[in-house]
Design a protein around this motif. Sequence first.
Motif, PDB file in Angstrom:
ATOM      1  N   ASN A  21       1.069  -1.352   0.142  1.00 34.19           N
ATOM      2  CA  ASN A  21      -0.082  -0.026  -0.068  1.00 34.19           C
ATOM      3  C   ASN A  21       0.987   1.084   0.094  1.00 34.19           C
ATOM      4  O   ASN A  21       2.053   1.170   0.614  1.00 34.19           O
ATOM      5  N   CYS A  22       0.212   2.303  -0.626  1.00 34.60           N
ATOM      6  CA  CYS A  22       0.996   3.533  -0.644  1.00 34.60           C
ATOM      7  C   CYS A  22       0.122   4.585  -0.347  1.00 34.60           C
ATOM      8  O   CYS A  22      -1.158   4.692  -1.111  1.00 34.60           O
ATOM      9  N   SER A  23       0.293   5.471   0.621  1.00 36.28           N
ATOM     10  CA  SER A  23      -0.956   6.438   1.028  1.00 36.28           C
ATOM     11  C   SER A  23      -0.242   7.964   0.963  1.00 36.28           C
ATOM     12  O   SER A  23       0.841   8.170   1.360  1.00 36.28           O
ATOM     13  N   SER A  24      -1.098   8.937   0.753  1.00 40.64           N
ATOM     14  CA  SER A  24      -0.778  10.251   0.769  1.00 40.64           C
ATOM     15  C   SER A  24      -1.734  10.950   1.506  1.00 40.64           C
ATOM     16  O   SER A  24      -2.935  10.789   1.493  1.00 40.64           O
ATOM     17  N   SER A  25      -1.425  12.163   2.193  1.00 35.81           N
ATOM     18  CA  SER A  25      -2.157  13.007   2.802  1.00 35.81           C
ATOM     19  C   SER A  25      -2.700  14.047   2.045  1.00 35.81           C
ATOM     20  O   SER A  25      -3.465  14.850   2.522  1.00 35.81           O
ATOM     21  N   LYS A  26      -2.189  14.130   0.525  1.00 34.16           N
ATOM     22  CA  LYS A  26      -2.543  15.187  -0.071  1.00 34.16           C
ATOM     23  C   LYS A  26      -3.181  14.684  -1.315  1.00 34.16           C
ATOM     24  O   LYS A  26      -2.905  13.376  -1.732  1.00 34.16           O
ATOM     25  N   ALA A  27      -3.870  15.432  -2.093  1.00 34.61           N
ATOM     26  CA  ALA A  27      -4.587  14.988  -3.393  1.00 34.61           C
ATOM     27  C   ALA A  27      -3.559  14.656  -4.381  1.00 34.61           C
ATOM     28  O   ALA A  27      -2.386  15.397  -4.344  1.00 34.61           O
ATOM     29  N   LEU A  28      -3.719  13.623  -4.956  1.00 41.03           N
ATOM     30  CA  LEU A  28      -2.837  13.102  -5.928  1.00 41.03           C
ATOM     31  C   LEU A  28      -3.167  13.136  -7.250  1.00 41.03           C
ATOM     32  O   LEU A  28      -4.504  13.111  -7.801  1.00 41.03           O
ATOM     33  N   TYR A  29      -2.260  13.505  -8.266  1.00 39.18           N
ATOM     34  CA  TYR A  29      -2.757  13.559  -9.720  1.00 39.18           C
ATOM     35  C   TYR A  29      -2.507  12.003 -10.217  1.00 39.18           C
ATOM     36  O   TYR A  29      -2.908  11.379 -11.129  1.00 39.18           O
ATOM     37  N   SER A  30      -1.145  11.555  -9.962  1.00 40.75           N
ATOM     38  CA  SER A  30      -0.757  10.097 -10.198  1.00 40.75           C
ATOM     39  C   SER A  30      -0.139   9.199  -9.177  1.00 40.75           C
ATOM     40  O   SER A  30       0.398  10.136  -8.570  1.00 40.75           O
ATOM     41  N   VAL A  31      -0.003   8.054  -9.581  1.00 38.38           N
ATOM     42  CA  VAL A  31       0.914   7.168  -8.711  1.00 38.38           C
ATOM     43  C   VAL A  31       1.663   6.231  -9.510  1.00 38.38           C
ATOM     44  O   VAL A  31       1.241   5.809 -10.666  1.00 38.38           O
ATOM     45  N   HIS A  32       2.957   6.312  -9.307  1.00 39.80           N
ATOM     46  CA  HIS A  32       3.918   5.293 -10.184  1.00 39.80           C
ATOM     47  C   HIS A  32       4.199   4.235  -9.222  1.00 39.80           C
ATOM     48  O   HIS A  32       4.555   4.288  -7.952  1.00 39.80           O
ATOM     49  N   TRP A  33       4.737   2.953  -9.880  1.00 40.37           N
ATOM     50  CA  TRP A  33       5.211   1.902  -9.044  1.00 40.37           C
ATOM     51  C   TRP A  33       6.359   1.444  -9.818  1.00 40.37           C
ATOM     52  O   TRP A  33       6.638   1.238 -11.132  1.00 40.37           O
ATOM     53  N   TYR A  34       7.570   1.372  -8.967  1.00 37.62           N
ATOM     54  CA  TYR A  34       8.758   0.816  -9.446  1.00 37.62           C
ATOM     55  C   TYR A  34       8.993  -0.293  -8.895  1.00 37.62           C
ATOM     56  O   TYR A  34       9.044  -0.280  -7.447  1.00 37.62           O
ATOM     57  N   ARG A  35      10.051  -1.044  -9.218  1.00 46.17           N
ATOM     58  CA  ARG A  35      10.921  -2.118  -8.397  1.00 46.17           C
ATOM     59  C   ARG A  35      12.169  -2.015  -8.617  1.00 46.17           C
ATOM     60  O   ARG A  35      12.897  -1.933  -9.677  1.00 46.17           O
ATOM     61  N   GLN A  36      12.900  -2.176  -7.590  1.00 46.34           N
ATOM     62  CA  GLN A  36      14.546  -2.056  -7.746  1.00 46.34           C
ATOM     63  C   GLN A  36      15.083  -3.298  -6.937  1.00 46.34           C
ATOM     64  O   GLN A  36      14.962  -3.985  -5.979  1.00 46.34           O
ATOM     65  N   LYS A  37      15.960  -3.891  -7.706  1.00 41.32           N
ATOM     66  CA  LYS A  37      16.762  -5.062  -7.229  1.00 41.32           C
ATOM     67  C   LYS A  37      18.110  -4.371  -6.660  1.00 41.32           C
ATOM     68  O   LYS A  37      18.393  -3.180  -7.182  1.00 41.32           O
ATOM     69  N   HIS A  38      18.719  -5.086  -5.504  1.00 40.27           N
ATOM     70  CA  HIS A  38      19.815  -4.417  -4.960  1.00 40.27           C
ATOM     71  C   HIS A  38      20.896  -4.129  -5.755  1.00 40.27           C
ATOM     72  O   HIS A  38      21.570  -4.816  -6.734  1.00 40.27           O
ATOM     73  N   GLY A  39      21.200  -2.810  -5.607  1.00 44.95           N
ATOM     74  CA  GLY A  39      22.576  -2.306  -6.505  1.00 44.95           C
ATOM     75  C   GLY A  39      22.148  -1.872  -7.903  1.00 44.95           C
ATOM     76  O   GLY A  39      23.078  -1.590  -8.658  1.00 44.95           O
ATOM     77  N   GLU A  40      20.888  -2.129  -8.196  1.00 46.28           N
ATOM     78  CA  GLU A  40      20.427  -1.572  -9.571  1.00 46.28           C
ATOM     79  C   GLU A  40      19.362  -0.293  -9.764  1.00 46.28           C
ATOM     80  O   GLU A  40      19.045   0.097  -8.516  1.00 46.28           O
ATOM     81  N   ALA A  41      19.161   0.116 -10.921  1.00 45.93           N
ATOM     82  CA  ALA A  41      18.262   0.984 -10.777  1.00 45.93           C
ATOM     83  C   ALA A  41      16.991   0.724 -10.878  1.00 45.93           C
ATOM     84  O   ALA A  41      16.693  -0.247 -10.938  1.00 45.93           O
ATOM     85  N   PRO A  42      16.107   1.466 -10.374  1.00 48.64           N
ATOM     86  CA  PRO A  42      14.738   1.333 -10.409  1.00 48.64           C
ATOM     87  C   PRO A  42      14.061   0.963 -11.550  1.00 48.64           C
ATOM     88  O   PRO A  42      14.335   1.484 -12.777  1.00 48.64           O
ATOM     89  N   VAL A  43      12.990  -0.013 -11.972  1.00 53.60           N
ATOM     90  CA  VAL A  43      12.619  -0.357 -13.375  1.00 53.60           C
ATOM     91  C   VAL A  43      11.120   0.039 -12.977  1.00 53.60           C
ATOM     92  O   VAL A  43      10.379  -0.389 -12.123  1.00 53.60           O
TER      93      VAL A  43
END
Lengths: 110, 112
Positions: A21-43
Motif C-alpha cells: 500500500n501507498c498512502s498520501s495525505s495530499k490530493a494526487l494526480y498520479s501514482v507510479h510503481w517501480y521495482r529495484q533490485k539490490h544495487g541496480e536502478a529502479p524499473v
Amino acid sequence: QQPVQSPQAVILREGEDAVINCSSSKALYSVHWYRQKHGEAPVFLMILLKGGEQKGHEKISASFNEKKQQSSLYLTASQLSYSGTYFCGTERTSYGKLTFGQGTILTVHP
Amino acid sequence: SQTIHQWPATLVQPVGSPLSLECTVEGTSNPNLYWYRQAAGRGLQLLFYSVGIGQISSEVPQNLSASRPQDRQFILSSKKLLLSDSGFYLCAWSALPGEKLFFGSGTQLSVL
C-alpha cells in the motif's frame, strides 16, 4: 510530502500473494510503481492516474483510490524474480515531480 | 531505441573535493531529466529536474548544483563534498512530464 508505504517488508514463499500500500495525505494526480533490485536502478512497473483506474500486466496489478489518496500494488502467485524493493512515487500535478515512498522490501523464497 | 548512460559507476572522494557526475540520453529529443539521490536503505529523493536546456529546478537546498549544457546531457556537480553527500545517485529521463521514468545505472558515491 513523502507518501507512506506499508508494510516495510514482506517475506513470501513462491506462489503466495502480497499487497503493498501507498498512502498520501495530499490530493494526487498520479501514482507510479517501480521495482529495484539490490544495487541496480529502479524499473518502471506502472502508472495510475486519478480516476480509480486499475492497471496490470501478468500477475502484477495496481489500483488507485482517489478519494482515499491511496494506491495498492497486488502481486499474485509470486515468483522468485519478484524479490526486490518496491517504491511508489506520487505526483500532485502533471509536472513530473515524483515524490517516492520509503520502499517495501519483498523477499520471495523457494 | 532510447538509452541512458550514467558514469562513473562508483566514486570515492575525500571531503572537500569537487564532484562531477554526467548523464546522457540517446535516441530521444528534449527529454525531461532528473537527478535523484538514494541513501542506503532509503527511498529516492528528487534533487533536480530539467525540462529543457539551461532550465534547472532545485528541489532540495544543498551544496549540489546541476546543469544541462546540451539537450540530452545532465550534469550534477559540487564544489566541495560533504560526508552527507554519500549515496547512490540516479539520473532519469521521461519523454513528457508525468510519464514513466527511465533510470540510469547509478553512481555509488562514497565521501570519506
